[in-house]
Design a protein around this motif. Structure first.
Motif, PDB file in Angstrom:
ATOM      1  N   LEU A   1       7.137 -15.284  -0.759  1.00  0.00           N
ATOM      2  CA  LEU A   1       7.411 -14.056  -0.001  1.00  0.00           C
ATOM      3  C   LEU A   1       6.500 -12.895  -0.406  1.00  0.00           C
ATOM      4  N   ILE A   2       5.773 -13.032  -1.524  1.00  0.00           N
ATOM      5  CA  ILE A   2       5.020 -11.891  -2.060  1.00  0.00           C
ATOM      6  C   ILE A   2       3.736 -11.649  -1.254  1.00  0.00           C
ATOM      7  N   SER A   3       3.458 -10.367  -0.974  1.00  0.00           N
ATOM      8  CA  SER A   3       2.311 -10.023  -0.129  1.00  0.00           C
ATOM      9  C   SER A   3       0.982 -10.227  -0.876  1.00  0.00           C
ATOM     10  N   GLN A   4      -0.092 -10.443  -0.119  1.00  0.00           N
ATOM     11  CA  GLN A   4      -1.447 -10.568  -0.670  1.00  0.00           C
ATOM     12  C   GLN A   4      -1.806  -9.372  -1.535  1.00  0.00           C
ATOM     13  N   ARG A   5      -1.509  -8.196  -0.989  1.00  0.00           N
ATOM     14  CA  ARG A   5      -1.776  -6.932  -1.668  1.00  0.00           C
ATOM     15  C   ARG A   5      -1.254  -6.973  -3.105  1.00  0.00           C
ATOM     16  N   THR A   6       0.018  -7.386  -3.238  1.00  0.00           N
ATOM     17  CA  THR A   6       0.664  -7.390  -4.543  1.00  0.00           C
ATOM     18  C   THR A   6       0.083  -8.478  -5.442  1.00  0.00           C
TER      19      THR A   6
ATOM     20  N   GLY B   1      -3.164  -7.231  -6.925  1.00  0.00           N
ATOM     21  CA  GLY B   1      -3.037  -6.205  -7.962  1.00  0.00           C
ATOM     22  C   GLY B   1      -2.385  -6.713  -9.235  1.00  0.00           C
ATOM     23  N   ALA B   2      -1.928  -7.955  -9.242  1.00  0.00           N
ATOM     24  CA  ALA B   2      -1.043  -8.393 -10.324  1.00  0.00           C
ATOM     25  C   ALA B   2      -1.736  -8.630 -11.664  1.00  0.00           C
TER      26      ALA B   2
ATOM     27  N   ASP C   1      -3.668  -8.210 -15.021  1.00  0.00           N
ATOM     28  CA  ASP C   1      -3.910  -7.051 -15.865  1.00  0.00           C
ATOM     29  C   ASP C   1      -4.215  -7.500 -17.276  1.00  0.00           C
TER      30      ASP C   1
ATOM     31  N   ARG D   1      -2.828  -5.144 -20.107  1.00  0.00           N
ATOM     32  CA  ARG D   1      -1.403  -4.877 -20.226  1.00  0.00           C
ATOM     33  C   ARG D   1      -0.792  -5.560 -21.459  1.00  0.00           C
TER      34      ARG D   1
ATOM     35  N   GLN E   1      -8.209  -1.421 -10.256  1.00  0.00           N
ATOM     36  CA  GLN E   1      -7.086  -2.225  -9.783  1.00  0.00           C
ATOM     37  C   GLN E   1      -6.454  -1.656  -8.525  1.00  0.00           C
ATOM     38  N   THR E   2      -6.319  -0.339  -8.474  1.00  0.00           N
ATOM     39  CA  THR E   2      -5.704   0.294  -7.301  1.00  0.00           C
ATOM     40  C   THR E   2      -6.555   0.075  -6.056  1.00  0.00           C
TER      41      THR E   2
ATOM     42  N   ALA F   1      -5.684  -2.340  -2.728  1.00  0.00           N
ATOM     43  CA  ALA F   1      -5.688  -1.804  -1.365  1.00  0.00           C
ATOM     44  C   ALA F   1      -6.621  -2.594  -0.449  1.00  0.00           C
TER      45      ALA F   1
END
Lengths: 403, 403
Positions: free
Chosen positions: A10-15, A18-19, A21, A24, A136-137, A141
């Motif tokens: 269900l997770i969008s491409q966008r997310t 960005g995942a 890191d 982190r 990343q931002t 996008a």
């Protein structure tokens, strides 16, 4: 709570984009007990103006108690917008509250700009290396990144011009003009002018991310790009100069752009927290507060930077770096031919010191031999310990032959 | 600041889609001097627990002064996450801090969910009419909306099932199960079970937006959907029960979803303001604070709702409505055949009272004769004045023949 389903599809491409890191995990490890952190990011808590904050909070509760607890306009609390306009005006640019959108930290400013202007495959040019949060931002996008080489005078605008002249259509150029993160570079006046000129000719916007302008160790206030140019969106953080905990920052732009970004912000979080805006406006409006506070801050970080340069020269002679002129970071190079900063960073954590390898900041350039160190968080004694541990890690990974 | 360029061609589709806002102008006008507002949105400032906030702020500054001013984890301050888990647990669901993401208001929760799960043309089902902020957020994310009719028991899940059975692939279902905005409906237990069952069979997520659960005038705490089902993302606002000014809300979901949404939040604003989280956690953790505060709040709004129903019956007999059982709104119908609530809303502003017409809340259904009124902000005396002005506006627009 039961959790039997797999939600991944269900997770969008966008997310998903960005995942990742890389840093982190290091920052999480840096917060572990016993680990000394040169990984940076956090300003020194000793510099927070706690007494002045307490006074500002008291005055807010006494004089604006109800308003500070209520909803406020998306654009920001009036007094806070005026304060931000005045701060922006210190660089000489005529700025009014209509140019200001109060954001929940500068990271939100970046995210709003990316959402409001970037369509899938739009080109964003930026320094290579660049601030990871921006990389990343813009990637999340859907932007295509156009990495531009940089040196101690910042982005090489001749290279940018050549790419534009060759037909690359660029929508945004992202720069950190003062004490760049991670390189510490200062964008030169000639390149500032060149960049503004290119923006006019090629119709792109400039995002000027400026959290460190007030941390110039020589105390000189360098002009911001917005001075000279209409198509500049300036992000003014207060996290490094007051404290990060209120998440109150200002985006300064032509009023028409501010209005567009306020529309986007409304869907994002309605408004930045009212209470923090009242307190920060009260704090910034306290007569005689800001100038001495900033002078003290510069002196604090200058001392730490000088001490850190001495410690590194003494304990980690295998590191090459330039003494910082401001900001919070030293961008180091490992001199050895077999050097690998990612390997060093892992070994360093094992030795009890957190450092950030260079590669994640780099888009096309080679960060394998690069390391970003921050002197913000440690006292002189702990700096010596940290550098000692780093030297042990280096000996383990680079002096001893590898199996 | 100079502003000669036209930036319009640079604005993304996403932002253009989200830009329209029929109610924004009314809310702006509602804040004008001399205008009485039944347009709603703002909770009554008299209900803010000012003394308790002051104590909580004092304790925060004394005991957590440095931590409250520093950066905090994206997921939220530990104590605040635990408080939110405990609040969520009141409905009977076993919830831990790992299920909680602290958001900058529930609007941010909505926006993160839309960004993390909605791709262009994904289907989002929702009540028709629905909360306007949600409609706009899902539209801006590129969702196709599937409006589902609703009645006083909430969404008609039989209609939803028929659409799913006919092959509509739905990714998210958005509901406001308690005291729905704007209709005031309560999703019935049978329909809750039906919806959870459909989510399992068809693999969609449920977003349960729940700002009014604590404003049940009968004091009964109704179970939340998350009780029964794994695929529920619950948005818990504190804006209506404590105050909106800290922008501290909680998103409660299966831990794997919380982690995904925390990743998205990191790009959005790094974290919710630390200071507000400390203060709200301190406030919620004050022994003996919450239960009496909520009881007082329910009594306050119940009195206002009862008084408002009397005033409307007396002064605007041309309005049909059901007496509210909780929340902040009355969803009214204009009885007259030529009624037009948008025209009435404009005339009402001229007469000095702000009301919100029904059409903007409606996706496919007809809101022409609908009006949303809020009793939150006005004392009994001002309610009478406001209803009187509304009656004057009605006479001008609907009783007098139009030219």
């Amino acid at each position: 709570m039961p959790d039997p389903r797999d939600f991944t599809p269900l997770i969008s491409q966008r997310t998903r984009r960005g995942a990742s890191d890389a840093i982190r995990d290091i920052l999480a490890a840096a917060a572990s007990p016993g680990v000394l952190s040169l990984a940076g990011g956090l300003p020194a808590a000793e510099t927070f103006p706690r007494a002045a904050v307490r006074d500002a909070v008291d005055r807010t509760l006494s004089h604006s108690g109800t308003a500070a607890l209520q909803y406020a306009p998306t654009e920001g609390v009036g007094r806070m917008r005026e304060c931000a306009a005045e701060l922006a005006g210190r660089s000489g640019a005529p700025t009014t509250a209509a140019n200001v959108l109060i954001t929940s930290g500068s990271q939100q400013g970046l995210s709003l700009v990316a959402g409001a202007f970037i369509e899938e495959d739009d080109v964003v040019a930026l320094d290579d290396p660049s601030y990871l949060g921006a990389v990343q931002t813009f990637r999340a996008a859907g932007a295509r990144l156009l990495p531009v080489p940089c040196d101690r005078d910042g982005m090489d605008t001749d290279v940018l011009e050549a790419r534009l002249a060759a037909g690359v259509r660029c929508k945004l150029v992202y720069v950190v003009p003062h004490f760049h993160n991670p390189t510490g570079a200062m964008l030169s006046p000639a390149r500032r002018r060149h960049l503004a000129d290119l923006a006019d000719r090629y119709g792109f916007l400039i995002v000027e991310d400026d959290p460190y302008a007030d941390l110039a160790f020589d105390g000189i206030r360098h002009p911001s790009l917005e001075l000279s140019h209409a198509g500049v969106i300036r992000l003014m953080s207060l996290s490094k100069t007051l404290c990060p905990g209120f998440r109150v920052a200002a985006l300064v732009a032509p009023a028409r752009l501010t209005a567009v970004l306020a529309g986007a912000k409304q869907h994002t979080d309605l408004q930045t927290n009212t209470f923090g805006q009242h307190v920060v406006a009260e704090l910034l409006g306290t007569p005689g507060f800001l100038a001495p506070h900033l002078a003290g801050l510069r002196s604090f970080y200058r001392d730490r930077a000088n001490r850190f340069a001495e410690v590194l020269a003494e304990r980690t002679p295998w590191l090459e770096f330039e003494k910082p002129r401001g900001g919070l970071f030293v961008w180091c190079a490992l001199a050895a031919p077999n050097a690998d900063s990612a390997r060093l960073a892992r070994a360093a954590l094992d030795a009890g010191v957190a450092v950030v390898p260079g590669a994640p900041f780099c888009v096309e350039s080679d960060g394998t031999r690069r390391l970003r160190l921050s002197y913000a968080a440690l006292t002189a004694e702990r700096m010596r310990d940290a550098a000692g541990r780093l030297d042990i890690a280096y000996a383990r990974t680079h002096l001893v032959p590898q199996g």
